[in-house]
Scaffold this motif. Structure first.
Motif, mmCIF file in Angstrom:
data_model
loop_
_atom_site.group_PDB
_atom_site.id
_atom_site.type_symbol
_atom_site.label_atom_id
_atom_site.label_comp_id
_atom_site.label_asym_id
_atom_site.label_seq_id
_atom_site.Cartn_x
_atom_site.Cartn_y
_atom_site.Cartn_z
ATOM 1 N N ARG A 118 0.959 -1.098 0.147
ATOM 2 C CA ARG A 118 0.231 -0.052 0.007
ATOM 3 C C ARG A 118 0.927 1.241 -0.111
ATOM 4 N NH1 ARG A 118 -4.000 3.006 2.997
ATOM 5 N NH2 ARG A 118 -2.617 2.984 4.869
ATOM 6 N N ARG B 168 2.583 1.650 -3.466
ATOM 7 C CA ARG B 168 1.479 2.307 -4.299
ATOM 8 C C ARG B 168 1.070 3.757 -4.271
ATOM 9 N NH1 ARG B 168 -2.379 -2.133 -3.971
ATOM 10 N NH2 ARG B 168 -2.030 -3.482 -5.731
ATOM 11 N N LEU B 169 1.348 4.100 -2.978
ATOM 12 C CA LEU B 169 1.392 5.423 -2.745
ATOM 13 C C LEU B 169 2.305 6.285 -3.145
ATOM 14 C CD1 LEU B 169 -0.236 7.699 -0.620
ATOM 15 C CD2 LEU B 169 1.500 7.089 0.997
ATOM 16 N N LEU C 245 4.337 5.644 -5.616
ATOM 17 C CA LEU C 245 4.396 5.455 -6.986
ATOM 18 C C LEU C 245 3.394 6.380 -7.522
ATOM 19 C CD1 LEU C 245 5.677 4.262 -9.449
ATOM 20 C CD2 LEU C 245 4.060 2.434 -9.314
#
Lengths: 421, 123
Positions: free
Chosen positions: A218, A221-222, A224
């Motif tokens: 998570r 993802r944040l 990126l």
């Protein structure tokens, strides 16, 4: 999904943005966290009545900032208590502030928050615990469970880490490009540490520690989403997705390790693999290889192989050679030796790992690989010595059990050989 | 009349769902489609991977520009989409570039699909 579950998910996902922006306003971690907590309480009160705001993070930042300022005034005792109703209807103000909080601010705010947790004076375990507490918003008992320690020990660890950070200089100026790149590297490493805390769990610990892998994914993802063009961040996320995709196949019912080549590949998580492959594909277009991308590319080759015998070991060997250049380490060479054993046989692999003996004299996997190579060559007595050493160095019961299975097989082989003679 | 229903939501929130929440939502969604599916009136259903997997081709210039990330401008509107099976992102970009030659201006966002169900709709 009911209201409370939705609000909970929205608060969790808005947390890194909101806390990091509040940190910029208050320049103090405790104040930022407290302001966020207060904003969450207001959200739980008003969102079910007024409906959720369009941009939960912007709402929480604005309310958190107002509440924080009020709290500071209250402390100064120079102003009367604020009127709560003044905060209840924010729909117009919310969209105004959302306009002002552009993506570039978010980027550096969140990077700063993550970077603070990676303070070099903090031991790695404290860095991870702090990031999980402050950035991810996991509760102390949740983190304590994942680290297999008691609540009060974890509480202490986090309090100590925060105290140390409070004394340190927090870099509030907007970073230049080289500083930003350096911060990004440090933060990526910390996220991978979080992942490995979960990934190294075995057997009974797995259900407790696996959430760390989800959390690391998570966070990546944040990161990126904020740094869309960084191939190493794509590589990091791809690597974690491709490794985590195998979790359901990595241990048997007794909690013993199942090697990659013996895993039931139908248990691998295909959506995670697909996302990992898409990301590594995207990263490689940049032609700026880095350690995470190369490791992800290796994991991708394993993920693409329908059966173990379909594995492209020649390509894996080339990738490990690249990794040795980018990140020289005896452990990388040891991994390369496994690919070499598939390509050229166990003798070539043994020759390759011989020079590593001194550096890796305390490393479980070194003796595991050495034993397996000797066993394949029929040098059973030497294999037994290597496996015994591996058991002595095992980090946990699952590793020891895995080697014991090798030893049992060795015993059976010797017994049947003796019968034949 | 055929309608496209386009799904918008906060990615951060949706990807913060736990596995149980995710499964609960998915089964409710399947139930909600059932009537249309049984009547042979449901077309293909797709779920896209997160925007972190997206690449955008800006074709308002020559040669077109490849940018990491989803399409982010608000001056242009969603007018249609293609579903195409490609070996790699490179191949998908080549396909988009060909389309761009036929129809210059604007952008194409290339986004891997997490799921594609063919549906029950007959031509």
């Amino acid at each position: 999904m009911n209201d409370i579950a939705w609000i909970d998910a929205a608060l969790t996902s808005a947390r890194p943005r909101a806390v990091s922006a509040l940190l910029r306003y208050f320049r103090d971690l405790d104040s930022a966290e407290e302001a966020f907590q207060n904003a969450c309480l207001k959200a739980l009160d008003t969102w079910p009545r007024n409906g959720p705001p369009r941009d939960p993070a912007a709402w929480l930042i604005m309310v958190g900032r107002n509440v924080g300022i009020d709290a500071a005034r209250r402390q100064a005792k120079s102003h009367p208590l604020p009127d709560d109703d003044s905060l209840s209807d924010l729909s117009d103000a919310e969209s105004a502030i959302a306009d002002r909080l552009d993506e570039s601010h978010y980027r550096d705010d969140i990077l700063r928050l993550l970077f603070i947790c990676c303070h070099p004076e903090l031991p790695e375990t404290q860095q991870i615990a702090l990031a999980l507490r402050i950035v991810s918003g996991l509760t102390v008992p949740q983190i304590a469970r994942a680290f297999l320690v008691g609540d009060s020990a974890m509480e202490q660890r986090i309090t100590r880490a925060k105290a140390r950070i409070a004394k340190a200089d927090v870099p509030f100026e907007t970073p230049g490009a080289p500083d930003r790149a350096e911060r990004l590297g440090v933060v990526a490493r910390m996220i991978y540490l979080v992942f490995n805390e979960g990934y190294s769990a075995t057997g009974g610990e797995l259900p407790l520690r696996a959430p760390l892998c989800d959390e690391a994914i998570r966070l990546a993802r944040l990161l990126l989403r904020l740094f869309q063009t960084e191939p190493e961040i794509m590589g990091l996320l791809a690597l974690m997705l491709l490794q985590h995709a195998r979790s359901a196949a990595r241990f048997d019912q007794n909690g013993s390790i199942i090697l990659l080549e013996d895993q039931d590949r139908t248990l691998w998580n295909q959506p995670m693999i697909a996302e990992g492959l898409a990301l590594i594909d995207k990263a490689m277009r940049h032609r700026r290889p880095g350690p995470y991308q190369v490791q992800a590319a290796i994991a991708a080759l394993h993920a693409r192989a329908k059966r173990p015998e379909d594995t492209d070991w020649a390509e894996i060997d080339l990738l490990y050679a690249t990794l040795e250049r980018l990140m020289p380490s005896p452990v990388v060479t040891l991994n390369r030796a496994v690919a070499i054993s598939k390509l050229k046989g166990p003798q070539a692999a043994l020759t390759m790992i011989e020079p590593l003996a001194k550096d890796l004299s305390g490393y479980f996997y070194f003796f595991g690989v050495k034993g397996a190579m000797l066993q394949q060559l029929g040098r059973n007595e030497e294999a037994r010595v290597a496996f015994d050493r591996a058991i002595a160095l095992a980090n946990n019961a699952a590793e020891a059990a895995h080697i014991r299975a090798h030893l049992d097989r060795l015993q059976k082989d010797s017994a049947s050989a003796a019968k034949k003679v | 009349m055929l309608y496209a229903v386009l799904c918008y939501n906060s990615e951060e929130t949706v990807f913060s769902w736990s596995k149980d929440e995710e499964e609960a939502v998915m089964s409710k969604l399947i139930a909600a489609q059932e009537k249309m599916a049984k009547a042979g009136r449901l077309g293909p259903v797709a779920r896209l991977m997160p925007t972190t997997t997206a690449t955008t081709l800006r074709k308002d210039r020559e040669p077109p520009l490849v940018i990491d990330g989803p399409f982010a401008e608000t001056k242009e509107q969603l007018l249609g989409f293609y579903v195409v099976d490609c070996e790699s992102l490179e191949e998908a970009l080549d396909f988009a570039k060909e389309l761009g030659k036929a129809n210059p201006g604007g952008s194409y966002e290339i986004r891997p699909m997490a799921l594609l169900l063919p549906g029950t709709l007959k031509q």
